[in-house]
Design an enzyme around this catalytic site. Structure first.
Site, PDB file in Angstrom:
ATOM      1  N   SER A 193       0.842  -1.194   0.000  1.00 45.45           N
ATOM      2  CA  SER A 193       0.000   0.000   0.000  1.00 45.45           C
ATOM      3  C   SER A 193       0.878   1.245   0.000  1.00 45.45           C
ATOM      4  CB  SER A 193      -0.902   0.000   1.242  1.00 45.45           C
ATOM      5  OG  SER A 193      -1.560   1.244   1.353  1.00 45.45           O
ATOM      6  N   HIS A 194       0.284   2.384  -0.331  1.00 45.12           N
ATOM      7  CA  HIS A 194       1.000   3.661  -0.201  1.00 45.12           C
ATOM      8  C   HIS A 194       1.136   4.062   1.267  1.00 45.12           C
ATOM      9  CE1 HIS A 194       0.264   4.061  -4.445  1.00 45.12           C
ATOM     10  NE2 HIS A 194       0.916   5.210  -4.470  1.00 45.12           N
ATOM     11  N   SER A 195       0.275   3.474   2.094  1.00 44.86           N
ATOM     12  CA  SER A 195       0.209   3.915   3.490  1.00 44.86           C
ATOM     13  C   SER A 195       0.634   2.791   4.433  1.00 44.86           C
ATOM     14  CB  SER A 195      -1.231   4.343   3.794  1.00 44.86           C
ATOM     15  OG  SER A 195      -1.486   4.272   5.172  1.00 44.86           O
TER      16      SER A 195
END
Lengths: 213, 130
Positions: free
Chosen positions: B8-10
């Site tokens: 994920s980006h997060s």
């Protein structure tokens, strides 16, 4: 006209500086249609290139460019990391082992880099991406050289074509990346990726223009 | 058993989804996670994805689940860097991240092979919730 290894590293130095100078501008463009980090991410990546460059400066041009790509992939964090990373790595592969570049090498590396970006991003001309600046530039470079113009003129013409590509991105809707979620609402905004690609091509053109040959 | 890697980006998304999937499968399978950049920003990190895939490969392959944009490209680059002994053993699912990860993790935990795990993850696209 040939470009030496020191020309290539000088150009990289200027690109690092140009990206730093345009960090806020690129980020502002991205704020309108993306996640407002294009300039910040690229600047971080190219600063890492500057920090690590001494580790591979003694290598050939191909290896230097491949290393630049690897550093960008590892440090940028956004989509421009894999995209520009692939661009530089493929350019490096195309001129593997070389210590000087002639016109054919320059066309071959640009061609390899651009096709790498297209494969990686699954995008094409007109999708409102960095390809909109790069593809017209490559086409113009090849056309000018085939008409017998010298490298200086051909790269200058390529930079103009890239700029027109950037202007074109204002009039079209995004089909890739976060801007694509905006669809038609992305029309009217200039693409940050096309803009950073233009800035790099313009840097090369300006550098070659000043070469005494 | 097939391993699962969440990209994920997060970091918070990756951590939270890891927690869900690990609870659903009771620690039976290896689940890796990569979220955010090395310096703690939102974004993806190819080097970490490579490391997590290596950690989760036990011989039966690894399925990588991705969120959006650069996570797809970063995962594809990670697979290219891993080519060689990992060739053909690691797959990226074209699936929604949360539903796909849960479906794939449960499928992996009952001993299915990588192609079956991938197919189940991708079928999560058609899941009707309401």
């Amino acid at each position: 006209m040939m470009l030496t290894k020191s020309d290539v590293t000088n150009i990289l130095d200027v690109i690092i500086k140009i990206i730093e100078d345009n960090r806020q501008y690129l980020t502002d463009l991205d704020a309108a249609i993306g996640d407002a980090d294009h300039g910040i991410n690229l600047d971080r990546g190219f600063k890492a290139v500057r920090d690590k460059m001494t580790q591979f400066l003694d290598k050939d041009i191909g290896t230097i460019l491949k290393n630049v790509g690897m550093v960008l992939v590892s440090t940028v964090g956004g989509a421009s990391g894999p995209l520009y990373g692939t661009f530089f790595m493929r350019m490096g592969n195309a001129v593997s082992g070389k210590s000087v570049l002639d016109e054919n090498d320059i066309v071959a590396m640009f061609e390899a880099g651009l096709s790498g970006i297209k494969e990686r991003g699954k995008a094409q001309f007109g999708d409102k991406t960095m390809i909109d600046a790069m593809e017209p530039a490559l086409n113009e470079l090849k056309k000018a050289l085939s008409e017998g113009r010298n490298l200086k003129e051909a790269i200058g013409a390529a930079a103009n074509a890239a700029y027109n590509g950037v202007l074109m991105t204002k009039d079209i809707a995004a089909k890739k990346g976060r801007a694509s979620y905006l669809g038609e609402r992305s029309i009217g905004h200039q693409d940050p990726g096309a803009t950073s690609a233009y800035l790099m091509i313009k840097t090369v053109a300006d550098y070659v223009d000043k070469l005494q040959q | 058993m097939v391993g699962i890697v969440i990209v994920s980006h997060s970091k918070k998304v990756a951590d939270g989804l890891y927690e869900l999937a690990d609870q659903m499968t009771g620690g039976k399978i290896r689940i890796g996670k990569s979220g955010g950049t090395k310096d703690g920003r939102l974004g993806t990190n190819v080097d970490e994805i490579v490391e997590e895939i290596k950690k989760c490969e036990s011989g039966d392959g690894v399925l990588v689940l991705v969120d959006l944009g650069s996570s797809v490209m970063s995962a594809q680059m990670a697979l290219e860097f891993l080519d060689g002994e990992y060739a053909g053993k690691v797959e990226i699912a074209d699936a929604p991240l949360v539903e796909g990860t849960i479906a794939a993790s449960v499928e992996a935990s009952i001993g299915s092979d990588i192609l079956k795990v991938k197919a189940v993850a991708e079928a999560a696209k058609n899941l009707v919730k309401i």
